[in-house]
Design an enzyme around this catalytic site. Structure first.
Site, short mmCIF file in Angstrom:
data_model
loop_
_atom_site.label_atom_id
_atom_site.label_comp_id
_atom_site.label_asym_id
_atom_site.label_seq_id
_atom_site.Cartn_x
_atom_site.Cartn_y
_atom_site.Cartn_z
CB CYS A 44 -4.64 -2.20 6.57
SG CYS A 44 -3.36 -1.21 5.77
NE ARG A 63 -1.13 -2.73 2.39
CZ ARG A 63 -0.36 -3.81 2.55
NH1 ARG A 63 -0.13 -4.63 1.55
NH2 ARG A 63 0.22 -4.07 3.70
CB THR A 118 -2.14 2.48 4.55
OG1 THR A 118 -1.27 2.89 5.60
CG2 THR A 118 -1.72 3.15 3.27
CE LYS A 161 4.20 -3.56 6.24
NZ LYS A 161 2.83 -4.05 6.41
CB CYS A 172 0.67 2.42 10.87
SG CYS A 172 1.37 1.15 9.79
CB THR A 184 1.51 5.01 5.76
OG1 THR A 184 0.12 5.24 5.49
CG2 THR A 184 1.70 3.65 6.39
#
Lengths: 239, 239
Positions: B85, B51, B87, B168, B198, B128
Site C-alpha cells: 500500500c 489510511r 499510502t 474496494k 495507489c 492519495t
C-alpha cells in the site's frame, strides 16, 4: 489487538493455486468495504517436496515443510487453517495433530455442496493418483449414494499429469487443453458432474473457457464458501 | 528447516490489491517450477483503519494494526518485508523500527525503474492526499531532475477518491472509468509518464484496458521486480 478470527492458508502447492483460493475467498464473502472481508494469513512457500512424486515413492516427503508451514501459521495467530492443495490432505491427520488451530478439510467442504440437493448418480473425480488412492472423496460420495468415476492410469499419464505440470510452468492454455480431454473421458463414462479435486484444474479449465466447468464442482470454491460462512458467523465480533 | 529468504507482505489495504502484488511477484520471477518461485508469507488482514481518513484527520490511526501485522510477519519468519500500500508508507519509519526484518520501500523500487534510462521531463502522480502530502515521490523525482504533476484537490474529490472506493467495493469498471479521467487530466497538464501510486489504480485501469497504461509505471510492479531480483540472488541457497 487480539484477532478473534484469522484464517491461515497453507499454500505454495503451487503458489498460483493459492492465489486462486484467495480470490475465491474474497468473492465468496459478501462485503461492501475492505473491512468486511475475511482476515487471512497465507504461507505461500513453494519450496516444498513434490506431493505427487512423494506419494508415488519417487521423491522425498513434503511433511517436514508442511509441518513448518502449520507451525508458522499458528505463530502468526491463525485461528483456523485450510490447506490449499487437495493432494496434501494425505498428511491431514499429522498436520491437524501438530496445530493448535483446527484444520478444515476440503472433502467435508465439497460434500456440503451436495447436501440437501438432488444428487447425481455418478460423479467424475479429476485428481492426482495420491488423492485417488487416499479415497476420501470416493468414500464421502459412497456415503451419499453417489458412484465415483475415476481417471485410468493411462489417462493420468497422458492428460492429467502433463496438464498439471503445464499449469505449474505457467502454460495455462496447454494445461487447459490436456485437462479438458481428461474431463471429457470421465463424462463419456457417465459422470454427470465433475469434481476438480486438484487446485491446478479449475485455473486451467477457466483459461480455455471449458464447457465442462458448467457441470463442475471446485473443491477450492467449496472450501472458500465454507470459510466465508464461518467468517460471517464471527464478523460481528470485530465491530 | 531454516528459511534463508522469506518475503513478508504487509497487506489487506485492500485485500485485492495484495493479491495483485502477489500475482506481480509470481510474474516477475523467472521460474520453470513451483520451487523456483519466491517464498512469501502474507498478512492480508483488512480489519485496519482507513489510511486516507486517518491522514485527513477524520478517522483513527491504522498504526496499531500495521504494527501488529509487522510483528506477526516477523513471528512467521519473514526475512524481508514489503508494504502492499503506497499510502501506508506514511508509517514506514515506525514500522521499520519495530521490525527485525528490513522493510523495502516502494519509492526506492519505483525510482530504480528510471535509473540508467532517458528520463521524462514531467511525471504525473496518481496518489492519495496522504501520499502526495508525504512528498517522497516528488522528492525522489526532483533528485533525478524530473518534475511532478499532481492531481488538484477538486480532481481527487471528483475522480480519484470515488474511483478507489469503487474498486474496494469490487466495482472495478466504475473505478477504472473514474481513474481514467484522473489520468487524462494529468497528461493534459504535460505528464509524459504516470506513476500509479495507489495499489487500487493499476487494477482498475487494467479492467477498462486504459490506453494510459502504456505510459504508466506501477510502483507495485516495480516493488515486485525489486523483490524478484533480491530473491534471484538468494535462490541458490535453497538448492
Amino acid at each position: 489487538m487480539s484477532t478473534p478470527f484469522l484464517l491461515g492458508i497453507l499454500g505454495g502447492m503451487g503458489p498460483l493455486a493459492t492465489l486462486d483460493l484467495m480470490h475465491k475467498l474474497l468473492r465468496a464473502t459478501p462485503a461492501s468495504s475492505d473491512q468486511q472481508q475475511i482476515p487471512h494469513v497465507v504461507w505461500n512457500v513453494p519450496q516444498i517436496a513434490d506431493r505427487q512424486q512423494a506419494l508415488a515413492g519417487t521423491g522425498p516427503s513434503p511433511l517436514p515443510q508442511l509441518l513448518l508451514g502449520v507451525e508458522q501459521l499458528n505463530r502468526a495467530g491463525a485461528s483456523h487453517i485450510v490447506i490449499a492443495c487437495n493432494t496434501a490432505h494425505h498428511w491431514y491427520e499429522a498436520l491437524a495433530q501438530h496445530s493448535d488451530a483446527p484444520l478444515l478439510h476440503i472433502v467435508d467442504a465439497t460434500l456440503a455442496v451436495f447436501e440437501g440437493k438432488e444428487k447425481p448418480r455418478r460423479v467424475g473425480l479429476i485428481a492426482t493418483q495420491g488423492t485417488l488412492d487416499a479415497g476420501w472423496f470416493q468414500h464421502g460420495f459412497a456415503s451419499m449414494g453417489i458412484e465415483s468415476v475415476q481417471p485410468t492410469p493411462e489417462e493420468l499419464r497422458q492428460w492429467f499429469v502433463p496438464g498439471c505440470y503445464a499449469v505449474k510452468r505457467g502454460e495455462l492454455r496447454t494445461g487447459g487443453e490436456l485437462l479438458s480431454l481428461q474431463a471429457q473421458a470421465l463424462r463419456d463414462r457417465g459422470a454427470e458432474r465433475l469434481v476438480l479435486a486438484c487446485t491446478e484444474v479449475p485455473v486451467a479449465l477457466a483459461e480455455v473457457t471449458s464447457p465442462h466447468l458448467a457441470v463442475s464442482i471446485d473443491p477450492a470454491e467449496a472450501l472458500a464458501q465454507q470459510c466465508a460462512r464461518l467468517w460471517l458467523t464471527q464478523r460481528e465480533a470485530w465491530h
